[in-house]
Design an enzyme around this catalytic site. Structure first.
Site, PDB file in Angstrom:
ATOM      1  N   LYS A 180      -4.648 -10.063  -6.395  1.00  0.00           N
ATOM      2  CA  LYS A 180      -5.635 -10.050  -5.118  1.00  0.00           C
ATOM      3  C   LYS A 180      -7.109  -9.335  -6.230  1.00  0.00           C
ATOM      4  CE  LYS A 180      -6.033  -7.875  -1.287  1.00  0.00           C
ATOM      5  NZ  LYS A 180      -5.997  -7.517  -0.397  1.00  0.00           N
ATOM      6  N   LYS A 209     -11.016  -4.219  -4.200  1.00  0.00           N
ATOM      7  CA  LYS A 209     -11.728  -2.836  -4.548  1.00  0.00           C
ATOM      8  C   LYS A 209     -11.275  -1.811  -4.795  1.00  0.00           C
ATOM      9  CE  LYS A 209     -13.099  -3.122   0.454  1.00  0.00           C
ATOM     10  NZ  LYS A 209     -13.289  -3.872   1.743  1.00  0.00           N
ATOM     11  N   LYS A 218       1.028  -1.243   0.407  1.00  0.00           N
ATOM     12  CA  LYS A 218      -0.001  -0.017   0.239  1.00  0.00           C
ATOM     13  C   LYS A 218       0.741   1.418  -0.075  1.00  0.00           C
ATOM     14  CE  LYS A 218      -4.395  -1.717   1.799  1.00  0.00           C
ATOM     15  NZ  LYS A 218      -5.565  -1.018   2.249  1.00  0.00           N
TER      16      LYS A 218
END
Ligand code: TYM
Length: 344
Positions: free
Chosen positions: A205, A208, A121
């Site tokens: 993966k 969203k 991230k």
């Protein structure tokens, strides 16, 4: 100071969390949410919409607000019972943030630096990541341990965070000499689809936050959108394999078969017994039908609930009250253990 004793941790308590960022995906559903409702039979369950975690990356306030209600509606539509159990958004219970501060002082920088989710991230420019993103796993540990919960249903990607939560609990118990105060956390990684992958790239993966909406199936997608996304999902030119060994170097084939197995509640081997040797065209039709049959009742129930946002808010506030009542004695004990002067 004389050693004090504390009541044992509850043995049948479940906690799990989900971020209100963007649409919920089939990955969230198959990897986590679907397993949450059945646990309500045997455990006392707390399910939390983690808005404090969400803001470790910037969120538009209006979008965060809507997403929180949407996730609440999705969870209720998936069978979470907010009357018998506890459903709330994290910021309603300040005990999470308080305990997270204590855990900031327990967790080691080295432990946090090894977290793969932080590396992913934060990207290349770690200097610019928020400090919140770095200590994200400490807040996660606090979510769970504020209730001394021992069972946490999650998808595969959260396993490393739960190991860290266990390291924090153990170090706390050891350093302040309160063996067993925080229970060991057992990750419950259940079902066939513990790691659902992107429809565009079987090595990534399903998420969203992926910029491509075609990479995921959202719980709010209608039947046409689901069918179109599955039709366009990346595959390879070979027919489906007869057994799981044939998935070697074929991540997209593995992913679609795993999703189908999870949706139809069978093992991958059983599904390959049915579709092994077939081409992707026919298989994708079956998969789209199964996904639509499974998700459309959930989507319509979500939409029904979302028509009354005030009722959703009331449900969350009631959950917040219940959660605060459950964590208050735990956090009071922690203040006591740490040696703080407080009224008890
Ligand atoms: P989040 O919001 O990313 O995801 C919620 C749940 O969905 C699972 N999941 C998946 N499972 C399989 N395949 C996928 N592609 C997939 N994508 C998501 C996740 O594993 C998770 O179980 N840090 C957590 C939220 C959290 C939490 C907690 C969880 C905060 N506090 C305490 C457990 C206990 C997260 O970001 O989940």
């Amino acid at each position: 100071m004389t050693a004090k004793s504390y009541p044992p941790a509850p043995s049948k308590r479940v906690f799990s969390g989900i971020q209100p960022t963007g649409n919920l995906t089939l990955g969230n559903y198959l990897g986590a949410i679907r397993n949450w409702a059945p646990l309500q039979r045997d455990y006392e369950c707390l399910y939390c919409i983690v808005d404090l975690h969400a803001i470790t990356l910037f969120q538009e306030p209006a979008a965060l607000h809507d997403a929180t209600r949407q996730v609440a509606a999705a969870l209720i539509a998936c069978g979470i019972d907010p009357d018998e159990h506890v459903l709330f958004n994290q910021s309603l219970n300040p005990d999470h943030a308080e305990l997270a501060w204590y855990f900031n002082c327990v967790a080691r920088m080295g432990w946090l630096s090894r977290m793969t989710q932080f590396k992913e991230k934060a990207g290349k420019d770690r200097e610019r990541a928020s400090a919140g993103l770095f200590v994200y796993p400490n807040l996660m540990a606090a979510d769970i341990l504020a209730y001394r919960a021992g069972h946490v249903p999650v998808g595969e990607d959260q396993k490393q965070h739960l190991e860290l939560a266990n390291d924090i609990g153990e170090k706390f118990n050891h350093d302040w000499a309160v063996p067993g105060f925080f229970p060991e956390i057992e990750p419950l990684i259940l079902g066939e689809a513990t790691r659902v992958m992107s429809l565009r790239d079987g090595t990534k993966k399903m998420s969203k936050s992926d910029p491509s909406d075609m990479s995921r199936i959202n719980l709010t997608d209608d039947a046409d959108a689901i069918a179109q996304k599955i039709r366009k999902a990346k595959t390879d030119p070979k027919p489906l394999p007869e057994s799981a060994e044939g998935f070697e170097d074929r991540p997209e084939a593995r992913n679609l078969v795993t999703i189908y197995a999870a949706l139809t509640e069978r093992t991958t081997a059983q599904v390959l017994g049915e579709v092994g040797g077939a081409g992707f065209g026919d298989f994708k039709k079956k998969l789209a039908d199964a996904a639509v049959a499974h998700l459309s009742p959930i989507t319509s129930e979500m939409n029904r609930l979302l028509a009354d946002p005030a009722e959703i808010d009331r449900t969350l506030f009631k959950g917040g009250d219940k959660a605060r009542a459950m964590s208050a004695p735990v956090v009071a004990s922690v203040r006591d253990i740490l040696g703080f002067v407080h009224p008890g």
